[in-house]
Design a protein around this motif. Structure first.
Motif, PDB file in Angstrom:
ATOM      1  N   UNK A  93       0.822  -1.222   0.000  1.00 20.44           N
ATOM      2  CA  UNK A  93       0.000   0.000   0.000  1.00 20.44           C
ATOM      3  C   UNK A  93       0.849   1.263   0.000  1.00 20.44           C
ATOM      4  N   UNK A  94       2.176   1.104   0.013  1.00 12.29           N
ATOM      5  CA  UNK A  94       3.070   2.264  -0.020  1.00 12.29           C
ATOM      6  C   UNK A  94       3.485   2.773   1.342  1.00 12.29           C
ATOM      7  N   UNK A  95       3.095   2.067   2.414  1.00 12.23           N
ATOM      8  CA  UNK A  95       3.461   2.491   3.759  1.00 12.23           C
ATOM      9  C   UNK A  95       4.848   1.957   4.092  1.00 12.23           C
ATOM     10  N   UNK A  96       5.713   2.827   4.574  1.00 11.75           N
ATOM     11  CA  UNK A  96       7.074   2.422   4.933  1.00 11.75           C
ATOM     12  C   UNK A  96       7.024   1.437   6.088  1.00 11.75           C
ATOM     13  N   UNK A  97       7.928   0.482   6.096  1.00 14.08           N
ATOM     14  CA  UNK A  97       7.938  -0.537   7.156  1.00 14.08           C
ATOM     15  C   UNK A  97       8.268   0.045   8.528  1.00 14.08           C
ATOM     16  N   UNK A  98       8.841   1.242   8.597  1.00 11.58           N
ATOM     17  CA  UNK A  98       9.168   1.865   9.883  1.00 11.58           C
ATOM     18  C   UNK A  98       7.988   2.617  10.507  1.00 11.58           C
ATOM     19  N   UNK A  99       7.004   2.979   9.719  1.00  7.72           N
ATOM     20  CA  UNK A  99       5.974   3.924  10.139  1.00  7.72           C
ATOM     21  C   UNK A  99       5.228   3.497  11.399  1.00  7.72           C
ATOM     22  N   UNK A 100       4.674   2.303  11.411  1.00  5.89           N
ATOM     23  CA  UNK A 100       3.896   1.850  12.574  1.00  5.89           C
ATOM     24  C   UNK A 100       4.753   1.841  13.842  1.00  5.89           C
ATOM     25  N   UNK A 101       5.990   1.377  13.720  1.00  6.16           N
ATOM     26  CA  UNK A 101       6.853   1.272  14.898  1.00  6.16           C
ATOM     27  C   UNK A 101       7.221   2.649  15.431  1.00  6.16           C
ATOM     28  N   UNK A 102       7.492   3.593  14.553  1.00  7.39           N
ATOM     29  CA  UNK A 102       7.838   4.946  14.995  1.00  7.39           C
ATOM     30  C   UNK A 102       6.655   5.585  15.719  1.00  7.39           C
ATOM     31  N   UNK A 103       5.470   5.431  15.170  1.00  8.35           N
ATOM     32  CA  UNK A 103       4.280   5.992  15.819  1.00  8.35           C
ATOM     33  C   UNK A 103       4.054   5.314  17.169  1.00  8.35           C
ATOM     34  N   UNK A 104       4.232   4.030  17.232  1.00  4.07           N
ATOM     35  CA  UNK A 104       4.082   3.319  18.506  1.00  4.07           C
ATOM     36  C   UNK A 104       5.117   3.811  19.515  1.00  4.07           C
ATOM     37  N   UNK A 105       6.349   3.989  19.067  1.00  2.00           N
ATOM     38  CA  UNK A 105       7.419   4.457  19.954  1.00  2.00           C
ATOM     39  C   UNK A 105       7.101   5.858  20.493  1.00  2.00           C
ATOM     40  N   UNK A 106       6.523   6.706  19.667  1.00  7.42           N
ATOM     41  CA  UNK A 106       6.231   8.085  20.077  1.00  7.42           C
ATOM     42  C   UNK A 106       5.151   8.140  21.164  1.00  7.42           C
ATOM     43  N   UNK A 107       4.350   7.132  21.284  1.00  5.69           N
ATOM     44  CA  UNK A 107       3.282   7.053  22.300  1.00  5.69           C
ATOM     45  C   UNK A 107       2.501   8.366  22.460  1.00  5.69           C
ATOM     46  N   UNK A 108       2.076   8.927  21.346  1.00  3.96           N
ATOM     47  CA  UNK A 108       1.250  10.126  21.398  1.00  3.96           C
ATOM     48  C   UNK A 108       2.010  11.435  21.480  1.00  3.96           C
ATOM     49  N   UNK A 109       3.326  11.370  21.725  1.00  2.90           N
ATOM     50  CA  UNK A 109       4.132  12.600  21.825  1.00  2.90           C
ATOM     51  C   UNK A 109       4.374  13.195  20.434  1.00  2.90           C
ATOM     52  N   UNK A 110       4.632  14.495  20.394  1.00  2.00           N
ATOM     53  CA  UNK A 110       5.052  15.129  19.143  1.00  2.00           C
ATOM     54  C   UNK A 110       6.392  14.548  18.736  1.00  2.00           C
ATOM     55  N   UNK A 111       6.578  14.375  17.431  1.00  2.00           N
ATOM     56  CA  UNK A 111       7.860  13.866  16.958  1.00  2.00           C
ATOM     57  C   UNK A 111       8.148  14.334  15.543  1.00  2.00           C
ATOM     58  N   UNK A 112       9.426  14.269  15.197  1.00  2.00           N
ATOM     59  CA  UNK A 112       9.894  14.508  13.839  1.00  2.00           C
ATOM     60  C   UNK A 112      10.558  13.223  13.373  1.00  2.00           C
ATOM     61  N   UNK A 113      10.223  12.801  12.183  1.00  2.00           N
ATOM     62  CA  UNK A 113      10.873  11.635  11.572  1.00  2.00           C
ATOM     63  C   UNK A 113      11.543  12.124  10.303  1.00  2.00           C
ATOM     64  N   UNK A 114      12.843  11.953  10.225  1.00  2.00           N
ATOM     65  CA  UNK A 114      13.615  12.347   9.052  1.00  2.00           C
ATOM     66  C   UNK A 114      14.060  11.076   8.352  1.00  2.00           C
ATOM     67  N   UNK A 115      13.732  10.951   7.069  1.00  2.00           N
ATOM     68  CA  UNK A 115      14.093   9.758   6.312  1.00  2.00           C
ATOM     69  C   UNK A 115      14.116  10.119   4.830  1.00  2.00           C
ATOM     70  N   UNK A 116      14.740   9.263   4.053  1.00  2.00           N
ATOM     71  CA  UNK A 116      14.777   9.491   2.614  1.00  2.00           C
ATOM     72  C   UNK A 116      13.751   8.630   1.878  1.00  2.00           C
ATOM     73  N   UNK A 117      12.892   7.921   2.619  1.00  3.33           N
ATOM     74  CA  UNK A 117      11.912   7.046   1.981  1.00  3.33           C
ATOM     75  C   UNK A 117      10.476   7.353   2.409  1.00  3.33           C
ATOM     76  N   UNK A 118      10.240   8.467   3.039  1.00  2.20           N
ATOM     77  CA  UNK A 118       8.885   8.828   3.485  1.00  2.20           C
ATOM     78  C   UNK A 118       8.012   9.099   2.261  1.00  2.20           C
ATOM     79  N   UNK A 119       6.776   8.595   2.323  1.00  2.00           N
ATOM     80  CA  UNK A 119       5.844   8.747   1.201  1.00  2.00           C
ATOM     81  C   UNK A 119       4.564   9.441   1.666  1.00  2.00           C
ATOM     82  N   UNK A 120       3.731   9.861   0.717  1.00  4.83           N
ATOM     83  CA  UNK A 120       2.420  10.400   1.103  1.00  4.83           C
ATOM     84  C   UNK A 120       1.598   9.392   1.913  1.00  4.83           C
TER      85      UNK A 120
END
Length: 166
Positions: free
Chosen positions: A92-119
């Protein structure tokens, strides 16, 4: 790290070798590491946030990259084993890191910098993360630039500052 901090792709002349003399013997063969700009350490430290490694280097980032950048050991996002959900998300075009990063953030504000981020990643985070998030894509052939750091700093200043006291 490959992409944001260690540029790759493009013509070899676009990647100056900055760290060849400083690489430990065991890492000298890792050609991409010579492209690491040690100035990233100070730039990351100057951001109004707590940097975290969200890289496939995982804990090795603290052993090998942090010393080259002059950074202390940082927290590390630990990636789970690949699953059927990751495979479905990838189609579906979702990066394999996305779910884990959101889970790690546990609702906190965050910035994710990557070269493979998609819409698809931006849409998924918007729908599944209650806090503020900036998903900042960098050009892997250039890595993080001063302009990228300005965007990160400005977003962090606006979105993570404590509320003003009355």
């Amino acid at each position: 790290m490959d992409g944001p901090l260690i540029p790759f792709g493009g013509p070899p002349s676009s990647h100056p070798a900055r760290l060849v003399a400083r690489l430990p013997a065991g890492l000298a063969a890792h050609l991409l590491l010579s492209r690491l700009d040690p100035a990233h350490g100070a730039r990351l430290s100057a951001l109004p946030c707590t940097p975290v490694w969200a890289t496939t280097w995982m804990a090795d980032a603290n052993d090998y990259l942090a010393p080259l950048l002059g950074l202390p050991p940082l927290d590390v996002v630990v990636w789970p084993e690949p699953s059927a959900v990751d495979e479905r998300d990838g189609r579906r075009g979702l990066h394999w890191k996305t779910r884990t990063i959101v889970s790690w953030a546990t609702g906190r504000s965050f910035v994710w910098v990557d070269d493979e981020i998609t819409p698809a990643d931006r849409s998924w985070v918007s729908a599944h993360h209650p806090g503020r998030a900036l998903l900042h894509r960098v050009d892997p052939t250039r890595g993080l630039t001063p302009a990228d750091y300005a965007v990160l700093h400005d977003w962090l200043r606006r979105n993570t500052a404590p509320p003003a006291q009355p």
